[in-house]
Design a protein around this motif. Structure first.
Motif, PDB file in Angstrom:
ATOM      1  N   ASN A 154     -33.775 -13.896  32.320  1.00 15.99           N
ATOM      2  CA  ASN A 154     -32.340 -13.751  32.577  1.00 15.99           C
ATOM      3  C   ASN A 154     -32.003 -12.313  32.947  1.00 15.99           C
ATOM      4  O   ASN A 154     -32.519 -11.363  32.350  1.00 15.99           O
ATOM      5  CB  ASN A 154     -31.533 -14.170  31.358  1.00 15.99           C
ATOM      6  N   PRO A 160     -27.098 -19.800  30.064  1.00 20.69           N
ATOM      7  CA  PRO A 160     -28.559 -19.957  30.067  1.00 20.69           C
ATOM      8  C   PRO A 160     -29.009 -21.333  30.519  1.00 20.69           C
ATOM      9  O   PRO A 160     -30.161 -21.499  30.939  1.00 20.69           O
ATOM     10  CB  PRO A 160     -28.945 -19.700  28.605  1.00 20.69           C
ATOM     11  N   ILE A 179     -36.537 -14.684  27.910  1.00 21.92           N
ATOM     12  CA  ILE A 179     -35.233 -14.129  27.520  1.00 21.92           C
ATOM     13  C   ILE A 179     -35.383 -12.627  27.372  1.00 21.92           C
ATOM     14  O   ILE A 179     -36.301 -12.148  26.701  1.00 21.92           O
ATOM     15  CB  ILE A 179     -34.739 -14.718  26.186  1.00 21.92           C
ATOM     16  N   ALA A 184     -29.087 -10.489  27.801  1.00 24.33           N
ATOM     17  CA  ALA A 184     -28.222 -11.507  27.213  1.00 24.33           C
ATOM     18  C   ALA A 184     -27.063 -10.860  26.456  1.00 24.33           C
ATOM     19  O   ALA A 184     -25.921 -11.348  26.506  1.00 24.33           O
ATOM     20  CB  ALA A 184     -29.030 -12.406  26.289  1.00 24.33           C
ATOM     21  N   PHE A 199     -28.969 -18.074  23.555  1.00 20.36           N
ATOM     22  CA  PHE A 199     -29.921 -18.143  24.666  1.00 20.36           C
ATOM     23  C   PHE A 199     -31.241 -18.746  24.191  1.00 20.36           C
ATOM     24  O   PHE A 199     -31.861 -19.543  24.893  1.00 20.36           O
ATOM     25  CB  PHE A 199     -30.142 -16.759  25.265  1.00 20.36           C
TER      26      PHE A 199
END
Length: 272
Positions: A154, A160, A179, A184, A199
């Motif tokens: 991400n 997500p 991740i 995030a 997430f």
């Protein structure tokens, strides 16, 4: 993850030299970051491979690399750009084959702007899927044959689930989720995304890689762990029910603070 997980880190070979004893004391996963740029991938990278083999003699953890991302978009609408991105992925797989690397980190195509506009045009969500397939299908197939996995990290992602659905659409063991905790947390603090632990909940067992960095919810800080305000207890609680054994990679700007970051999570009783 049922047992206390072992932390790894993202480093260049110069950083490995500084942290080698820590890296070798346990089976710590390593993510090499020397093979990111186009100049390296299109040049003579064999000396870097040779140096890596020398430094990593005795390394017992899993070996990965950060793949190319600068100036690249895996879902570009321009076929010429998709061809360039596809070539960079092939070059990354060449390096991976030379070093027995089993994981390559690449970047999500989803942006903050895209989040607000995916449903603004008919079939826009499907177009992102199709463009990504056109870019990555060949590389993902080769990765399957090579025993390597691309993990999609991400960046600006607000939801997500968008990235998860894209990975699910490939239906391949060679494409999984990553991740980045700081990314995030930025999305949570600055764009209204869910907290970092959400997430992990959404990713579930598609999660195979994590960049651990601390931040303040405003920018991509890559601070040492404990220097920002991410809720690590909540995040690791979510990880505790995930059985895919994701690599826990400390990715911070100041590499001299890698061991201190690991010590911070150890003091919290979350990792070793």
């Amino acid at each position: 993850m049922s047992e206390l997980p072992i932390l790894g880190a993202a480093m260049t070979l110069k950083d490995v030299e500084l942290n080698r004893d820590w890296l070798l004391e346990k089976p710590r996963d390593l993510e090499l970051q020397d093979f990111v740029s186009a100049e390296v991938l299109s040049g003579d990278w064999q000396p870097l491979v040779d140096r890596a083999k020398q430094l990593l003699d005795g390394h017992q953890g899993r070996l990965g690399m950060h793949g190319p991302f600068m100036g690249l978009n895996v879902a570009s609408a321009d076929p010429d750009i998709r061809a360039v991105v596809a070539r960079r992925m092939e070059q990354a797989l060449d390096v991976a084959a030379a070093l027995d690397i089993t994981q390559i980190v690449i970047h999500s195509p989803y942006s903050t702007w895209m989040h607000n506009n995916l449903d603004n045009w008919p079939d826009q969500r499907q177009r992102v899927f199709e463009a990504t397939h056109q870019t990555l299908d060949a590389a993902v197939k080769r990765a399957e044959e090579q025993g390597c996995v691309f993990v999609l990290e991400n960046i600006e992602d607000k939801d997500p689930a968008d990235r998860r659905r894209l990975v699910e659409d490939f239906n391949s063991p060679a494409l999984a989720l990553s991740i980045d905790t700081g990314h995030a947390h930025y999305a949570h603090g600055s764009t209204g995304a869910a907290p970092v632990d959400y997430f992990a909940h959404d990713a579930g067992n598609l999660l195979q890689h994590i960049h651990l960095q601390d931040a303040d919810g405003y920018a991509d800080r890559h601070w040492p762990l404990g220097h920002g305000n991410i809720n690590w207890r909540a995040f690791f609680a979510r990880l505790s029910v995930i059985t895919s054994n994701p690599r826990l990679i400390i990715e911070i700007r100041d590499k001299s603070q890698i061991q201190a970051s690991a010590a911070h999570l150890a003091e919290l009783g979350l990792a070793q």
